[in-house]
Scaffold this motif. Structure first.
Motif, mmCIF file in Angstrom:
data_model
loop_
_atom_site.group_PDB
_atom_site.id
_atom_site.type_symbol
_atom_site.label_atom_id
_atom_site.label_comp_id
_atom_site.label_asym_id
_atom_site.label_seq_id
_atom_site.Cartn_x
_atom_site.Cartn_y
_atom_site.Cartn_z
ATOM 1 N N UNK A 1 0.826 -1.203 0.000
ATOM 2 C CA UNK A 1 0.000 0.000 0.000
ATOM 3 C C UNK A 1 0.862 1.255 0.000
ATOM 4 N N UNK A 2 1.944 1.206 0.752
ATOM 5 C CA UNK A 2 2.853 2.362 0.803
ATOM 6 C C UNK A 2 3.485 2.660 -0.555
ATOM 7 N N UNK A 3 3.649 1.637 -1.361
ATOM 8 C CA UNK A 3 4.280 1.823 -2.658
ATOM 9 C C UNK A 3 3.303 1.960 -3.804
ATOM 10 N N UNK A 4 2.026 2.125 -3.497
ATOM 11 C CA UNK A 4 1.008 2.111 -4.549
ATOM 12 C C UNK A 4 0.613 3.494 -5.050
ATOM 13 N N UNK A 5 1.048 4.559 -4.371
ATOM 14 C CA UNK A 5 0.701 5.892 -4.821
ATOM 15 C C UNK A 5 -0.602 6.400 -4.245
ATOM 16 N N UNK A 6 -0.851 7.699 -4.447
ATOM 17 C CA UNK A 6 -1.970 8.360 -3.777
ATOM 18 C C UNK A 6 -3.332 7.860 -4.223
ATOM 19 N N UNK A 7 -3.458 7.397 -5.461
ATOM 20 C CA UNK A 7 -4.761 6.931 -5.939
ATOM 21 C C UNK A 7 -5.222 5.659 -5.242
ATOM 22 N N UNK A 8 -4.304 4.990 -4.554
ATOM 23 C CA UNK A 8 -4.672 3.750 -3.861
ATOM 24 C C UNK A 8 -5.687 4.002 -2.749
ATOM 25 N N UNK A 9 -5.768 5.249 -2.265
ATOM 26 C CA UNK A 9 -6.675 5.561 -1.161
ATOM 27 C C UNK A 9 -8.078 5.912 -1.642
ATOM 28 N N UNK A 10 -8.252 6.070 -2.946
ATOM 29 C CA UNK A 10 -9.546 6.447 -3.501
ATOM 30 C C UNK A 10 -10.559 5.315 -3.329
ATOM 31 N N UNK A 11 -11.808 5.689 -3.144
ATOM 32 C CA UNK A 11 -12.860 4.697 -2.921
ATOM 33 C C UNK A 11 -12.999 3.717 -4.080
ATOM 34 N N UNK A 12 -12.711 4.171 -5.315
ATOM 35 C CA UNK A 12 -12.871 3.282 -6.463
ATOM 36 C C UNK A 12 -11.773 2.222 -6.534
#
Length: 409
Positions: free
Chosen positions: A357-368
């Protein structure tokens, strides 16, 4: 308070059996459909009836029911593998399936009359729990009166029966029985409590882990069993039913659902990370994620760790089942050692989730993005009381030095 919804599998409702050699085989054809409902599952805060139908038809409920009562009597490793497979598609659905399917091994420890009352109708009777002994019961002639609130009953909307934890005054203490309590368990039918919809959570949103409210429910003494009795093999039902799960400590069996779910969440995160790295581009430099060496390293380390945890988990599951097969009683030190290892697997599986998760970038936190769901739900596994690695490490460490467990923990 919420009305209890009708559950169509109660009683003699016909059940469609899915084909397949294993639990994972039987649920696998339906995973795409279940995954497509993951957001809906979270929105309604309980597993949809369509998902529950797949859980029952695939055999999760009867998986650990003894053959004497018409169950499938599966190996524990096959059961946990099925939970892991389902969790990868939808963590909340996997959690509910694992919780509802893990309770049958407790029932053979209870009075034969209790077994008859629950299983005489079907091996697919759904059993949930509010097992933490939070309520204090009042002693009366012939039994106890239970009033209060049982917490966190996952999947309770679909349960025909609930395994309930309660604290009883310890009559063995001649001086202060009202100050000394022992944890017990009993089974309550869905007509004996009211569901209070209190489940609003960041993680495992779709598990419907609501509260159960009891008002002066009378429980006969012969229908109560001490929790330590379920673990150490001295209960009213002991020896009445044959099967490895009837002879293994119930708490140890119950604890296996958490690492199974955590590993399923890690599997889902791993798949999503690979998918994301193939298409991701840095928002500023436009560098391709698939060429990022740090991503390669995070991915490879996570695969290695999950492979190691999988082998270790199966080893522990087989070890626990072997105890039941041989009919041996675990010593206190052996029991505490085993109980400390389930949280280890959960903790390390969530480490894998965090790393990716730490290496996935900011879009990883989006609901979609499904990655945020695996992260939230995996973290919830780690936060469960049964996954408290700090406490288990301390108790096991004391045991390794020949010290008794401490009540401080």
């Amino acid at each position: 308070m919420s009305a209890q919804p009708h559950w169509e599998f109660s009683g003699q409702q016909r059940i469609e059996r899915y084909e397949g050699d294993t639990l994972s085989d039987r649920i696998r054809p339906h995973l795409e459909e279940i995954a497509a409902r993951a957001a809906e599952t979270e929105a309604v805060r309980t597993v949809p009836a369509a998902n529950m139908r797949h859980i029952v038809n695939a055999g999760f409920i009867r998986a650990l029911v003894p053959k004497a009562w018409g169950g499938d009597h599966l190996d524990l490793s096959e059961y946990c593998d099925g939970v892991r497979t389902l969790t990868k598609a939808c963590p909340s659905t996997g959690w509910v399936a694992s919780v509802l399917g893990i309770h049958p091994p407790a029932l053979p420890h209870f009075h034969p009359d209790v077994q008859q009352k629950i299983w005489s109708r079907s091996a697919d009777v759904v059993i949930g729990s509010s097992g933490t002994a939070l309520m204090k019961a009042t002693l009366v002639d012939g039994g106890v009166l239970v009033s209060g609130r049982g917490r966190w009953s996952s999947g309770c909307d679909y349960a025909d029966w609930i395994l309930v934890g309660v604290r009883l005054p310890n009559v063995a203490d001649p001086h202060y029985p009202e100050r000394s309590y022992r944890d017990h368990m009993f089974f309550a039918h869905r007509s004996q409590y009211v569901i209070d919809d209190t489940w609003y959570s960041t993680g495992m949103r779709g598990t419907g882990s609501k509260d159960l409210v009891f008002r002066e429910l009378f429980v006969p003494t012969e229908h109560l069993e001490p929790i330590d009795g379920l673990n150490l093999g001295w209960t009213r039902g002991e020896g009445t039913v044959d099967g490895w799960m009837c002879r293994a400590p119930f708490s140890a069996i119950f604890s296996t659902f958490l690492p199974a779910v955590a590993l399923g969440c890690a599997d889902g995160m791993l798949e999503q990370f690979k998918k994301r790295q193939r298409t991701r581009k840095n928002a500023y430099t436009r560098a391709k994620g698939i060429l990022n060496p740090a991503g390669h390293m995070r991915l490879a380390e996570s695969v290695h760790e999950l492979e190691s945890l999988s082998v270790y988990f199966k080893h522990l599951l087989d070890e626990l089942q072997d105890f039941g097969e041989r009919g041996e009683r675990l010593t206190q030190s052996a029991f505490m050692e085993l109980q400390s290892k389930w949280p280890f697997i959960t903790d390390r599986a969530v480490d894998v989730i965090d790393r990716l998760f730490k290496g996935a970038g900011s879009s990883a936190i989006a609901d979609f993005n499904a990655m945020q769901r695996y992260w939230r739900d995996g973290t919830t596994c780690r936060l469960h009381t049964g996954s408290d690695y700090d406490i288990n490490l301390q108790q096991h460490g004391r045991s390794l030095l020949g010290l008794m467990p401490t009540p401080d923990l």
